[in-house]
Design a protein around this motif. Structure first.
Motif, PDB file in Angstrom:
ATOM      1  N   LEU A  52     -18.423  -2.583  -0.898  1.00 37.33           N
ATOM      2  CA  LEU A  52     -18.051  -1.001  -0.962  1.00 37.33           C
ATOM      3  C   LEU A  52     -18.301  -0.461   0.346  1.00 37.33           C
ATOM      4  CD1 LEU A  52     -17.064   1.312  -2.562  1.00 37.33           C
ATOM      5  CD2 LEU A  52     -19.452   1.176  -3.558  1.00 37.33           C
ATOM      6  N   GLU A  53     -19.617  -0.809   0.904  1.00 32.17           N
ATOM      7  CA  GLU A  53     -19.844  -0.072   2.078  1.00 32.17           C
ATOM      8  C   GLU A  53     -18.965  -0.384   3.221  1.00 32.17           C
ATOM      9  OE1 GLU A  53     -24.030  -1.511   2.753  1.00 32.17           O
ATOM     10  OE2 GLU A  53     -24.804  -0.416   1.087  1.00 32.17           O
ATOM     11  N   ALA A  54     -18.660  -1.462   3.258  1.00 40.07           N
ATOM     12  CA  ALA A  54     -17.657  -1.946   4.429  1.00 40.07           C
ATOM     13  C   ALA A  54     -16.127  -1.371   4.109  1.00 40.07           C
ATOM     14  CB  ALA A  54     -17.387  -3.604   4.325  1.00 40.07           C
ATOM     15  N   ALA A  55     -15.995  -1.188   2.933  1.00 36.27           N
ATOM     16  CA  ALA A  55     -14.627  -0.511   2.676  1.00 36.27           C
ATOM     17  C   ALA A  55     -14.804   0.950   3.047  1.00 36.27           C
ATOM     18  CB  ALA A  55     -14.341  -0.637   1.268  1.00 36.27           C
ATOM     19  N   GLU A  56     -15.917   1.504   2.648  1.00 41.11           N
ATOM     20  CA  GLU A  56     -16.055   3.141   3.040  1.00 41.11           C
ATOM     21  C   GLU A  56     -16.208   3.397   4.520  1.00 41.11           C
ATOM     22  OE1 GLU A  56     -19.745   3.830   0.859  1.00 41.11           O
ATOM     23  OE2 GLU A  56     -18.667   4.460  -0.845  1.00 41.11           O
ATOM     24  N   GLU A  57     -16.602   2.394   5.214  1.00 41.28           N
ATOM     25  CA  GLU A  57     -16.558   2.320   6.597  1.00 41.28           C
ATOM     26  C   GLU A  57     -15.258   2.265   7.219  1.00 41.28           C
ATOM     27  OE1 GLU A  57     -18.867  -0.428   9.703  1.00 41.28           O
ATOM     28  OE2 GLU A  57     -20.222   0.329   8.211  1.00 41.28           O
ATOM     29  N   ILE A  58     -14.486   1.338   6.726  1.00 35.09           N
ATOM     30  CA  ILE A  58     -13.150   1.224   7.384  1.00 35.09           C
ATOM     31  C   ILE A  58     -12.219   2.372   6.893  1.00 35.09           C
ATOM     32  CG2 ILE A  58     -10.964  -0.320   6.806  1.00 35.09           C
ATOM     33  CD1 ILE A  58     -12.788  -2.385   6.381  1.00 35.09           C
ATOM     34  N   LYS A  59     -12.452   2.754   5.753  1.00 35.19           N
ATOM     35  CA  LYS A  59     -11.587   4.315   5.282  1.00 35.19           C
ATOM     36  C   LYS A  59     -12.049   5.387   6.133  1.00 35.19           C
ATOM     37  CE  LYS A  59      -9.614   7.138   2.271  1.00 35.19           C
ATOM     38  NZ  LYS A  59      -8.761   7.862   2.972  1.00 35.19           N
ATOM     39  N   GLU A  60     -13.384   5.361   6.685  1.00 42.50           N
ATOM     40  CA  GLU A  60     -13.624   6.470   7.580  1.00 42.50           C
ATOM     41  C   GLU A  60     -13.238   6.281   8.815  1.00 42.50           C
ATOM     42  OE1 GLU A  60     -18.069   6.597   7.729  1.00 42.50           O
ATOM     43  OE2 GLU A  60     -18.214   7.062   5.609  1.00 42.50           O
ATOM     44  N   LYS A  61     -12.942   5.121   9.249  1.00 40.55           N
ATOM     45  CA  LYS A  61     -12.446   5.103  10.722  1.00 40.55           C
ATOM     46  C   LYS A  61     -10.796   5.204  10.539  1.00 40.55           C
ATOM     47  CE  LYS A  61     -15.772   1.494  12.403  1.00 40.55           C
ATOM     48  NZ  LYS A  61     -15.843   0.107  12.613  1.00 40.55           N
ATOM     49  N   ALA A  62     -10.003   4.738   9.446  1.00 39.19           N
ATOM     50  CA  ALA A  62      -8.778   5.078   9.223  1.00 39.19           C
ATOM     51  C   ALA A  62      -8.456   6.503   9.221  1.00 39.19           C
ATOM     52  CB  ALA A  62      -8.148   4.175   8.170  1.00 39.19           C
ATOM     53  N   ASP A  63      -9.361   7.324   8.783  1.00 36.23           N
ATOM     54  CA  ASP A  63      -9.169   8.553   8.422  1.00 36.23           C
ATOM     55  C   ASP A  63      -9.425   9.441   9.858  1.00 36.23           C
ATOM     56  OD1 ASP A  63      -8.613   8.320   5.695  1.00 36.23           O
ATOM     57  OD2 ASP A  63     -10.662   9.192   5.228  1.00 36.23           O
ATOM     58  N   ARG A  64     -10.304   8.912  10.632  1.00 34.14           N
ATOM     59  CA  ARG A  64     -10.533   9.463  11.892  1.00 34.14           C
ATOM     60  C   ARG A  64      -9.519   9.159  12.958  1.00 34.14           C
ATOM     61  NH1 ARG A  64     -15.602   6.829  13.835  1.00 34.14           N
ATOM     62  NH2 ARG A  64     -16.133   6.284  11.914  1.00 34.14           N
ATOM     63  N   LYS A  65      -8.954   7.976  13.033  1.00 32.20           N
ATOM     64  CA  LYS A  65      -7.813   7.671  13.813  1.00 32.20           C
ATOM     65  C   LYS A  65      -6.526   8.379  13.235  1.00 32.20           C
ATOM     66  CE  LYS A  65      -5.217   3.449  14.907  1.00 32.20           C
ATOM     67  NZ  LYS A  65      -5.300   2.104  14.976  1.00 32.20           N
ATOM     68  N   LYS A  66      -6.404   8.622  11.986  1.00 36.65           N
ATOM     69  CA  LYS A  66      -5.038   9.356  11.678  1.00 36.65           C
ATOM     70  C   LYS A  66      -5.314  10.720  11.826  1.00 36.65           C
ATOM     71  CE  LYS A  66      -3.993  10.462   7.094  1.00 36.65           C
ATOM     72  NZ  LYS A  66      -3.950   9.938   5.700  1.00 36.65           N
ATOM     73  N   ASP A  67      -6.424  11.224  12.076  1.00 32.92           N
ATOM     74  CA  ASP A  67      -6.668  12.801  12.305  1.00 32.92           C
ATOM     75  C   ASP A  67      -6.299  12.958  13.767  1.00 32.92           C
ATOM     76  OD1 ASP A  67      -7.301  13.415   9.640  1.00 32.92           O
ATOM     77  OD2 ASP A  67      -9.326  13.376  10.061  1.00 32.92           O
ATOM     78  N   LYS A  68      -6.340  12.113  14.558  1.00 34.09           N
ATOM     79  CA  LYS A  68      -6.356  12.214  15.963  1.00 34.09           C
ATOM     80  C   LYS A  68      -4.929  12.625  16.547  1.00 34.09           C
ATOM     81  CE  LYS A  68     -10.148   9.554  17.942  1.00 34.09           C
ATOM     82  NZ  LYS A  68     -10.418   8.378  18.763  1.00 34.09           N
TER      83      LYS A  68
ATOM     84  N   ALA B  31       0.676  -1.197   0.025  1.00 34.07           N
ATOM     85  CA  ALA B  31      -0.005   0.038   0.075  1.00 34.07           C
ATOM     86  C   ALA B  31       0.818   1.121   0.153  1.00 34.07           C
ATOM     87  CB  ALA B  31      -1.007  -0.040   1.057  1.00 34.07           C
ATOM     88  N   GLU B  32       1.871   1.250   0.940  1.00 33.10           N
ATOM     89  CA  GLU B  32       2.928   2.513   1.108  1.00 33.10           C
ATOM     90  C   GLU B  32       3.514   2.483  -0.538  1.00 33.10           C
ATOM     91  OE1 GLU B  32       5.322   2.048   4.311  1.00 33.10           O
ATOM     92  OE2 GLU B  32       3.508   2.169   5.565  1.00 33.10           O
ATOM     93  N   LEU B  33       3.911   1.349  -1.121  1.00 31.09           N
ATOM     94  CA  LEU B  33       4.497   1.644  -2.349  1.00 31.09           C
ATOM     95  C   LEU B  33       3.675   2.072  -3.384  1.00 31.09           C
ATOM     96  CD1 LEU B  33       6.596  -2.134  -2.408  1.00 31.09           C
ATOM     97  CD2 LEU B  33       7.380   0.402  -2.269  1.00 31.09           C
ATOM     98  N   ALA B  34       2.434   1.848  -3.428  1.00 29.49           N
ATOM     99  CA  ALA B  34       1.358   2.345  -4.292  1.00 29.49           C
ATOM    100  C   ALA B  34       1.148   3.823  -3.938  1.00 29.49           C
ATOM    101  CB  ALA B  34       0.082   1.428  -4.079  1.00 29.49           C
ATOM    102  N   GLY B  35       1.730   4.474  -2.941  1.00 29.16           N
ATOM    103  CA  GLY B  35       1.292   5.726  -2.663  1.00 29.16           C
ATOM    104  C   GLY B  35       0.381   5.995  -1.918  1.00 29.16           C
ATOM    105  N   GLY B  36      -0.199   5.136  -1.084  1.00 29.10           N
ATOM    106  CA  GLY B  36      -1.699   5.372  -0.332  1.00 29.10           C
ATOM    107  C   GLY B  36      -1.458   4.384   0.957  1.00 29.10           C
ATOM    108  N   ASN B  37      -2.460   4.297   1.426  1.00 29.83           N
ATOM    109  CA  ASN B  37      -2.731   3.479   2.652  1.00 29.83           C
ATOM    110  C   ASN B  37      -3.678   2.165   2.351  1.00 29.83           C
ATOM    111  OD1 ASN B  37      -5.204   4.131   2.942  1.00 29.83           O
ATOM    112  ND2 ASN B  37      -4.626   5.539   4.964  1.00 29.83           N
ATOM    113  N   LYS B  38      -3.588   1.297   3.259  1.00 30.78           N
ATOM    114  CA  LYS B  38      -4.137   0.015   3.029  1.00 30.78           C
ATOM    115  C   LYS B  38      -5.909   0.296   2.863  1.00 30.78           C
ATOM    116  CE  LYS B  38      -4.704  -4.552   4.298  1.00 30.78           C
ATOM    117  NZ  LYS B  38      -4.471  -5.766   5.290  1.00 30.78           N
ATOM    118  N   ALA B  39      -6.295   1.112   3.643  1.00 33.27           N
ATOM    119  CA  ALA B  39      -7.750   1.393   3.643  1.00 33.27           C
ATOM    120  C   ALA B  39      -8.048   2.173   2.294  1.00 33.27           C
ATOM    121  CB  ALA B  39      -8.122   2.317   4.756  1.00 33.27           C
ATOM    122  N   THR B  40      -7.217   3.024   1.930  1.00 33.42           N
ATOM    123  CA  THR B  40      -7.746   3.915   0.498  1.00 33.42           C
ATOM    124  C   THR B  40      -7.520   2.847  -0.828  1.00 33.42           C
ATOM    125  OG1 THR B  40      -6.574   5.943   1.655  1.00 33.42           O
ATOM    126  CG2 THR B  40      -6.835   5.529  -0.967  1.00 33.42           C
ATOM    127  N   ASN B  41      -6.517   2.055  -0.517  1.00 36.01           N
ATOM    128  CA  ASN B  41      -6.298   0.817  -1.766  1.00 36.01           C
ATOM    129  C   ASN B  41      -7.498  -0.077  -1.862  1.00 36.01           C
ATOM    130  OD1 ASN B  41      -4.086   2.360  -2.297  1.00 36.01           O
ATOM    131  ND2 ASN B  41      -2.697   0.655  -1.789  1.00 36.01           N
TER     132      ASN B  41
END
Length: 114
Positions: A98-114, A39-49
Motif C-alpha cells: 500500500l505504501e509503495a502504491a501510494e508513492e507510485i500514485k503520487e509520482k504519477a500525479d506529479r508527472k501528469k500535472d507537469k 486500466a483505461e478501460l476501467a476508467g482510470g490509469n494504472k497507478a490509480t487501479n
C-alpha cells in the motif's frame, strides 16, 4: 506422419489468424486499431487501479489479522498461533504494498500535472 492426416503439418496462416484474434480483443478500437489498456478501460490509469487494489488487499489482511488474533485469544493452540503469524506477515506485506502504491500514485500525479 504421426497425426495421420495430411493437414496436420500444413501451416494454416498463423500470422493472419493471430492478427484476426488480436483484432477481436476487447480493448482494440476497430477504427484506429489502437489497443486500449485494461486500466483505461476501467476508467482510470494504472497507478490509480494499483492503489485501489492495494487498499482492498490491506483491508482484507487487516480483517484477517483481527480474526486470527480473536481466535488465538479464545484458544491459545499452536494452530491459532501459526494463523496469527501468517496473518501478521500478510498484513505487513499488504502494508508495504500500500505504501509503495501510494508513492507510485503520487509520482504519477506529479508527472501528469507537469
Amino acid at each position: 506422419m504421426i497425426g495421420g492426416k495430411m493437414e496436420c503439418d500444413v501451416n494454416r496462416g498463423t500470422a493472419e489468424r493471430a492478427k484476426r484474434e488480436l483484432d477481436m480483443t476487447i480493448g482494440r478500437n476497430p477504427v484506429t486499431g489502437k489497443v486500449t489498456s485494461k486500466a483505461e478501460l476501467a476508467g482510470g490509469n494504472k497507478a490509480t487501479n494499483n492503489l485501489e487494489a492495494a487498499q482492498m488487499n490491506f483491508g482484507k489482511a487487516e480483517q484477517a489479522l483481527k480474526d486470527a488474533e480473536e481466535a488465538y485469544e479464545g484458544d491459545r493452540s499452536t494452530k491459532n498461533s501459526r494463523r496469527v503469524d501468517k496473518a501478521r506477515k500478510s498484513f505487513e506485506k499488504a502494508q508495504r504494498d500500500l505504501e509503495a502504491a501510494e508513492e507510485i500514485k503520487e509520482k504519477a500525479d506529479r508527472k501528469k500535472d507537469k
